[in-house]
Design a protein around this motif. Structure first.
Motif, PDB file in Angstrom:
ATOM      1  N   GLU A 460    -109.766  28.103 -92.912  1.00 55.85           N
ATOM      2  CA  GLU A 460    -108.499  27.410 -93.144  1.00 55.85           C
ATOM      3  C   GLU A 460    -108.684  25.900 -93.047  1.00 55.85           C
ATOM      4  OE1 GLU A 460    -104.788  26.991 -94.345  1.00 55.85           O
ATOM      5  OE2 GLU A 460    -105.735  28.961 -94.093  1.00 55.85           O
ATOM      6  N   ARG A 461    -109.520  25.466 -92.116  1.00 60.98           N
ATOM      7  CA  ARG A 461    -109.772  24.045 -91.958  1.00 60.98           C
ATOM      8  C   ARG A 461    -110.449  23.480 -93.207  1.00 60.98           C
ATOM      9  NH1 ARG A 461    -110.368  20.382 -87.703  1.00 60.98           N
ATOM     10  NH2 ARG A 461    -111.882  18.712 -88.124  1.00 60.98           N
ATOM     11  N   ARG A 462    -111.440  24.204 -93.727  1.00 59.86           N
ATOM     12  CA  ARG A 462    -112.141  23.721 -94.910  1.00 59.86           C
ATOM     13  C   ARG A 462    -111.250  23.740 -96.139  1.00 59.86           C
ATOM     14  NH1 ARG A 462    -115.131  19.961 -96.948  1.00 59.86           N
ATOM     15  NH2 ARG A 462    -116.420  20.599 -98.738  1.00 59.86           N
ATOM     16  N   MET A 463    -110.421  24.756 -96.304  1.00 57.55           N
ATOM     17  CA  MET A 463    -109.568  24.814 -97.474  1.00 57.55           C
ATOM     18  C   MET A 463    -108.467  23.743 -97.407  1.00 57.55           C
ATOM     19  SD  MET A 463    -111.186  26.823 -99.238  1.00 57.55           S
ATOM     20  CE  MET A 463    -110.117  26.647-100.655  1.00 57.55           C
ATOM     21  N   ARG A 464    -108.068  23.360 -96.200  1.00 61.96           N
ATOM     22  CA  ARG A 464    -107.142  22.228 -96.077  1.00 61.96           C
ATOM     23  C   ARG A 464    -107.827  20.952 -96.558  1.00 61.96           C
ATOM     24  NH1 ARG A 464    -102.498  20.726 -93.147  1.00 61.96           N
ATOM     25  NH2 ARG A 464    -102.334  22.822 -92.302  1.00 61.96           N
ATOM     26  N   GLU A 465    -109.119  20.815 -96.224  1.00 65.80           N
ATOM     27  CA  GLU A 465    -109.864  19.659 -96.696  1.00 65.80           C
ATOM     28  C   GLU A 465    -109.975  19.653 -98.216  1.00 65.80           C
ATOM     29  OE1 GLU A 465    -112.781  18.948 -92.801  1.00 65.80           O
ATOM     30  OE2 GLU A 465    -113.530  20.029 -94.569  1.00 65.80           O
ATOM     31  N   ILE A 466    -110.307  20.808 -98.791  1.00 66.76           N
ATOM     32  CA  ILE A 466    -110.429  20.901-100.252  1.00 66.76           C
ATOM     33  C   ILE A 466    -109.099  20.547-100.910  1.00 66.76           C
ATOM     34  CG2 ILE A 466    -110.881  22.449-102.190  1.00 66.76           C
ATOM     35  CD1 ILE A 466    -113.370  21.746-100.631  1.00 66.76           C
ATOM     36  N   SER A 467    -108.009  21.049-100.353  1.00 68.00           N
ATOM     37  CA  SER A 467    -106.683  20.749-100.893  1.00 68.00           C
ATOM     38  C   SER A 467    -106.390  19.255-100.803  1.00 68.00           C
ATOM     39  CB  SER A 467    -105.624  21.541-100.122  1.00 68.00           C
ATOM     40  OG  SER A 467    -104.320  21.228-100.590  1.00 68.00           O
ATOM     41  N   TYR A 468    -106.696  18.652 -99.659  1.00 66.11           N
ATOM     42  CA  TYR A 468    -106.438  17.223 -99.471  1.00 66.11           C
ATOM     43  C   TYR A 468    -107.251  16.389-100.459  1.00 66.11           C
ATOM     44  CZ  TYR A 468    -105.715  12.749 -97.112  1.00 66.11           C
ATOM     45  OH  TYR A 468    -105.370  11.449 -96.825  1.00 66.11           O
ATOM     46  N   LEU A 469    -108.504  16.722-100.639  1.00 66.33           N
ATOM     47  CA  LEU A 469    -109.349  15.992-101.584  1.00 66.33           C
ATOM     48  C   LEU A 469    -108.763  16.050-102.990  1.00 66.33           C
ATOM     49  CD1 LEU A 469    -112.913  17.133-100.414  1.00 66.33           C
ATOM     50  CD2 LEU A 469    -111.785  14.958 -99.925  1.00 66.33           C
ATOM     51  N   ASN A 470    -108.296  17.215-103.391  1.00 65.75           N
ATOM     52  CA  ASN A 470    -107.718  17.363-104.728  1.00 65.75           C
ATOM     53  C   ASN A 470    -106.412  16.596-104.879  1.00 65.75           C
ATOM     54  OD1 ASN A 470    -108.977  19.570-106.750  1.00 65.75           O
ATOM     55  ND2 ASN A 470    -109.544  20.059-104.651  1.00 65.75           N
ATOM     56  N   LEU A 471    -105.603  16.566-103.824  1.00 65.46           N
ATOM     57  CA  LEU A 471    -104.288  15.928-103.907  1.00 65.46           C
ATOM     58  C   LEU A 471    -104.348  14.414-103.743  1.00 65.46           C
ATOM     59  CD1 LEU A 471    -102.187  18.529-101.887  1.00 65.46           C
ATOM     60  CD2 LEU A 471    -102.016  18.055-104.338  1.00 65.46           C
ATOM     61  N   THR A 472    -105.468  13.889-103.259  1.00 61.64           N
ATOM     62  CA  THR A 472    -105.558  12.446-103.055  1.00 61.64           C
ATOM     63  C   THR A 472    -106.684  11.777-103.830  1.00 61.64           C
ATOM     64  OG1 THR A 472    -107.015  12.651-101.110  1.00 61.64           O
ATOM     65  CG2 THR A 472    -104.629  12.692-100.717  1.00 61.64           C
ATOM     66  N   ARG A 473    -107.689  12.529-104.309  1.00 62.39           N
ATOM     67  CA  ARG A 473    -108.825  11.920-104.992  1.00 62.39           C
ATOM     68  C   ARG A 473    -109.072  12.456-106.398  1.00 62.39           C
ATOM     69  NH1 ARG A 473    -108.101  10.023-100.384  1.00 62.39           N
ATOM     70  NH2 ARG A 473    -109.625   8.662 -99.344  1.00 62.39           N
ATOM     71  N   PHE A 474    -108.450  13.587-106.745  1.00 60.97           N
ATOM     72  CA  PHE A 474    -108.658  14.140-108.094  1.00 60.97           C
ATOM     73  C   PHE A 474    -107.396  14.119-108.942  1.00 60.97           C
ATOM     74  CE2 PHE A 474    -109.141  17.609-111.233  1.00 60.97           C
ATOM     75  CZ  PHE A 474    -110.218  17.077-111.921  1.00 60.97           C
ATOM     76  N   VAL A 475    -106.269  14.545-108.374  1.00 56.24           N
ATOM     77  CA  VAL A 475    -105.061  14.608-109.196  1.00 56.24           C
ATOM     78  C   VAL A 475    -104.697  13.235-109.741  1.00 56.24           C
ATOM     79  CG1 VAL A 475    -103.337  14.229-107.362  1.00 56.24           C
ATOM     80  CG2 VAL A 475    -102.754  15.631-109.351  1.00 56.24           C
ATOM     81  N   CYS A 476    -105.043  12.167-108.996  1.00 51.77           N
ATOM     82  CA  CYS A 476    -104.720  10.818-109.463  1.00 51.77           C
ATOM     83  C   CYS A 476    -105.464  10.460-110.746  1.00 51.77           C
ATOM     84  CB  CYS A 476    -105.007   9.794-108.365  1.00 51.77           C
ATOM     85  SG  CYS A 476    -106.559  10.043-107.508  1.00 51.77           S
ATOM     86  N   ILE A 477    -106.646  11.051-110.958  1.00 46.84           N
ATOM     87  CA  ILE A 477    -107.374  10.823-112.211  1.00 46.84           C
ATOM     88  C   ILE A 477    -106.559  11.364-113.388  1.00 46.84           C
ATOM     89  CG2 ILE A 477    -109.452  11.388-113.525  1.00 46.84           C
ATOM     90  CD1 ILE A 477    -110.961  11.604-110.885  1.00 46.84           C
ATOM     91  N   LEU A 478    -106.046  12.567-113.226  1.00 49.30           N
ATOM     92  CA  LEU A 478    -105.304  13.207-114.308  1.00 49.30           C
ATOM     93  C   LEU A 478    -103.910  12.599-114.479  1.00 49.30           C
ATOM     94  CD1 LEU A 478    -106.307  16.942-113.771  1.00 49.30           C
ATOM     95  CD2 LEU A 478    -107.424  15.172-115.138  1.00 49.30           C
ATOM     96  N   LEU A 479    -103.290  12.198-113.368  1.00 52.41           N
ATOM     97  CA  LEU A 479    -101.983  11.541-113.477  1.00 52.41           C
ATOM     98  C   LEU A 479    -102.110  10.210-114.196  1.00 52.41           C
ATOM     99  CD1 LEU A 479    -100.485  12.251-109.938  1.00 52.41           C
ATOM    100  CD2 LEU A 479     -99.807  13.298-112.104  1.00 52.41           C
ATOM    101  N   ASP A 480    -103.180   9.468-113.892  1.00 49.74           N
ATOM    102  CA  ASP A 480    -103.401   8.195-114.566  1.00 49.74           C
ATOM    103  C   ASP A 480    -103.637   8.412-116.054  1.00 49.74           C
ATOM    104  OD1 ASP A 480    -103.977   5.214-114.197  1.00 49.74           O
ATOM    105  OD2 ASP A 480    -105.766   5.884-115.251  1.00 49.74           O
ATOM    106  N   ARG A 481    -104.443   9.425-116.378  1.00 43.27           N
ATOM    107  CA  ARG A 481    -104.715   9.735-117.788  1.00 43.27           C
ATOM    108  C   ARG A 481    -103.421  10.075-118.521  1.00 43.27           C
ATOM    109  NH1 ARG A 481    -105.841  15.175-119.788  1.00 43.27           N
ATOM    110  NH2 ARG A 481    -106.748  15.072-121.889  1.00 43.27           N
ATOM    111  N   LYS A 482    -102.612  10.924-117.917  1.00 46.29           N
ATOM    112  CA  LYS A 482    -101.368  11.325-118.582  1.00 46.29           C
ATOM    113  C   LYS A 482    -100.420  10.138-118.725  1.00 46.29           C
ATOM    114  CE  LYS A 482     -99.851  15.406-117.838  1.00 46.29           C
ATOM    115  NZ  LYS A 482     -99.981  15.992-119.196  1.00 46.29           N
ATOM    116  N   ASP A 483    -100.335   9.302-117.692  1.00 47.82           N
ATOM    117  CA  ASP A 483     -99.463   8.131-117.777  1.00 47.82           C
ATOM    118  C   ASP A 483     -99.912   7.205-118.893  1.00 47.82           C
ATOM    119  OD1 ASP A 483     -97.474   6.108-116.360  1.00 47.82           O
ATOM    120  OD2 ASP A 483     -99.342   5.021-116.728  1.00 47.82           O
ATOM    121  N   ARG A 484    -101.221   6.926-118.977  1.00 42.48           N
ATOM    122  CA  ARG A 484    -101.706   5.964-119.970  1.00 42.48           C
ATOM    123  C   ARG A 484    -101.524   6.484-121.389  1.00 42.48           C
ATOM    124  NH1 ARG A 484    -104.349   1.808-117.706  1.00 42.48           N
ATOM    125  NH2 ARG A 484    -103.967   1.798-115.464  1.00 42.48           N
TER     126      ARG A 484
END
Length: 616
Positions: A460-484
């Motif tokens: 559970e601790r590791r999957m929380r980390e994986i979730s956090y990484l995706n929500l703060t370091r990966f989704v922003c790549i795709l949100l920026d792409r969609k916005d632009r």
């Protein structure tokens, strides 16, 4: 949705600097094709380009509030605040009076009532700047998930800011300098909060407020993911997710212009489209309009690979029929996706090379087609990061890796056989950059931020980390792409899955609930299953489509060959001559060098058009 820009200088009179502000504001024309305006004071200049969505007549900007003939505050604002009606009622009860129906005016009065604490009260996607004439200070505010961008450059006596880096770079004091760390950030396949590739140009971090005064600059985060005990059982959790989604989509349907949904036929976009169709039907507002992208002949000649087992088209059509959507397909061919003019348009929209190649171009063209019919679109973006949809959530090897879990998986998005993006770069430069170590350093920074519960077991601790990484370091790549890509066409794209209430709730939902039936996105599927055809509900995750036409990589390689023959192209100084020769050899499979060729062409256009100063 709009484009904002501005300049604060405590050492000069900006009322005579109109031409500079006009030049900065002009860079945002695509974001705001409907109207433009400027507000000039002695130490502050604000610019705005408007895409009119709510209160077409009354929402012009920059917007000011005056008392006894004196300006109290001025606002340049981009975004949508979905709880503006509730906030308006609260502010009216406190004595505020409004001239318009716009959410912009609500934000401005919210600042007068609550100061910088207004950010905590807003539900939406936004990036804005407030100049307080009374105290002579500027406030820069960005939404919690970073859906809307906001850049700034600190000067000796103030700040320059804008919705895009190009607005900041248009100021005469800002040079487009890119050093080794800038290139590392470009190639690292992660988006470090606050960093950009341009030296001296920063981003306002998601969920942060930046205050600029004569005395200096202060930064405060007003929202971050928190670790909370999840007390609901599975049934209550599914019901809560559904209730949140019902409310979110209902709120995000408000617009005074034509609205639609983006429909791929996957679970995420199908859920949003079905929820929108249901809400519109209940309001007597007619069918939802939906749009999909496809490539000429792709549905008929689709080839499955490791990450795409089925074509999108049939599933999108099935969902559209099921909910009674007015559905259209924007069909593209390989020649459109390889058109140098369209590739140049992508670069101008992103301000940065090396994105997603043909996926960026096709998204730009999709949004151009959608914009002919609608001004606002709802998207299923961010559901994978939130509910665990990607393969790297479920592959034990990627979960255990001491690196961002997507780092080794993204090349597959370009199709089977595609090599790494950096394969044509000079090997000396590659060694000097050491992107792997740079990414590892950013990974360690991200891990240090993760909020944990003391009682969590190791998984559970590791999957929380994986979730956090995706929500703060990966989704922003795709949100920026969609916005632009959307704002390059004057199209506003809303992202219901980025509502902070849903994000905070699902982030703290135990991993076993997110995958309780052994599938990806089990929780989301359970929450919306009653709205979807079974074939759509059960469809495996499929990423955004790529061009499968074999002519596409060959056309790219021909463009690179012409560039190499020219001999004066600035990118040649960054490429490995042997690798370039091998990539152009007749017996080389064009698909195997597809990503490398994409990057080389983008780098050359960027170095040329942006007059980049490389300091390596």
């Amino acid at each position: 949705m709009c484009g904002i820009t501005g300049w604060v200088a405590f050492d000069r009179d900006l009322t005579v600097e109109g031409p500079v502000l006009d030049a900065m504001t002009a860079t945002q024309l695509c974001r705001g094709p409907d109207a433009g305006g400027v507000h000039l004071e002695r130490h502050a200049a604000l610019g705005h380009r408007r895409l009119a969505v709510i209160d077409i007549e009354g929402g012009t900007q920059p917007m000011t509030v005056e008392h006894d003939g004196r300006v109290l505050a001025a606002l340049t604002y981009s975004g949508e605040v979905y709880n503006h009606r509730e906030l308006r009622a609260e502010l009216e009860a406190a004595g505020h009076r409004f001239r318009t129906r716009s959410d912009t005016e609500v934000v401005l009065h919210a600042y007068l009532e609550w100061g910088e604490r207004l950010a905590e009260r807003l539900n939406g996607m936004f990036a804005f700047a407030v100049w307080d004439t009374r105290t002579e200070e500027l406030l820069l505010v960005r939404d919690r998930m970073g859906v809307k961008p906001l850049y700034y450059h600190l000067t000796r006596h103030g700040v320059v800011f804008g919705s895009e880096a190009k607005a900041v770079l248009a100021h005469p004091s800002v040079r487009p300098v890119v050093d080794l760390d800038g290139l590392r950030e470009m190639f690292a396949v992660t988006k470090s909060p606050g960093r950009t590739i341009y030296r001296g140009v920063a981003e306002v971090r998601p969920g942060h407020v930046v205050r600029i005064r004569r005395e200096g600059v202060s930064v405060r985060h007003y929202w971050a993911l928190e670790a909370r005990e999840h007390t609901h059982d599975l049934e209550a959790t599914v019901a809560t997710v559904r209730a949140l989604l019902d409310d979110i989509v209902h709120r995000q349907l408000e617009a005074d212009v034509p609205l639609c949904s983006l429909l791929s036929g996957g679970l995420d976009s199908s859920a949003v489209t079905a929820l929108a169709a249901r809400a519109l039907r209940a309001a007597g507002a007619g069918p939802v309009r939906s749009f999909a992208v496809d490539f000429t002949g792709q549905s008929e000649h689709f080839r499955a690979d490791e990450v795409r087992s089925t074509p999108d088209g049939p599933f999108a059509q099935l969902l559209a029929r099921h909910v009674g959507a007015d559905h259209s397909v924007i069909e593209l061919d390989a020649s459109a996706v390889t058109d140098p003019a369209e590739r140049a348009a992508v670069l101008r929209a992103r301000d940065v090379p090396g994105g997603f190649g043909d996926m960026d171009v096709s998204l730009l063209l999709l949004f151009r087609g959608v914009r002919e019919h609608s001004t606002v679109a709802l998207s299923g973006e961010s559901a994978d990061e939130l509910f665990g949809g990607y393969r790297w959530f479920h592959d034990p090897r990627l979960v255990a890796a001491e690196d961002f879990p997507w780092a080794g998986a993204l090349s597959q998005l370009a199709g089977a056989g595609a090599g790494p993006r950096e394969q044509l770069l000079d090997q000396g430069l590659v060694a000097k950059l050491d992107v792997h170590e740079y990414r590892r350093a950013r990974y360690r920074e991200a891990l240090a931020e993760v909020p944990h519960l003391p009682s969590a077991d190791p998984l559970e601790r590791r999957m929380r980390e994986i979730s956090y990484l995706n929500l703060t370091r990966f989704v922003c790549i795709l949100l920026d792409r969609k916005d632009r890509m959307s704002m390059a066409n004057g199209l506003e794209v809303r992202v219901p899955f980025c509502d902070h209430r849903l994000v905070q709730y699902v982030f703290n939902t135990p991993w076993w609930m997110k995958s309780f039936d052994g599938r990806e996105k089990s929780l989301l599927r359970a929450a919306v299953r009653d709205l979807l055809p079974e074939e759509v509900a059960q469809r495996p995750k499929a990423p955004y489509p790529v061009v499968q036409d074999p002519h596409y990589p060959a056309l790219l390689r021909a463009e690179l060959a012409a560039l190499a023959d020219d001999g004066t192209a600035p990118v040649l100084g960054l490429l490995d001559r042997r690798a370039l020769t091998d990539a152009l050899a007749p017996d080389t499979d064009p698909q195997s060098v597809r990503l490398g060729v994409d990057l080389a062409l983008d780098l050359n256009a960027w170095l040329t058009e942006y007059r980049v100063e490389l300091e390596l």
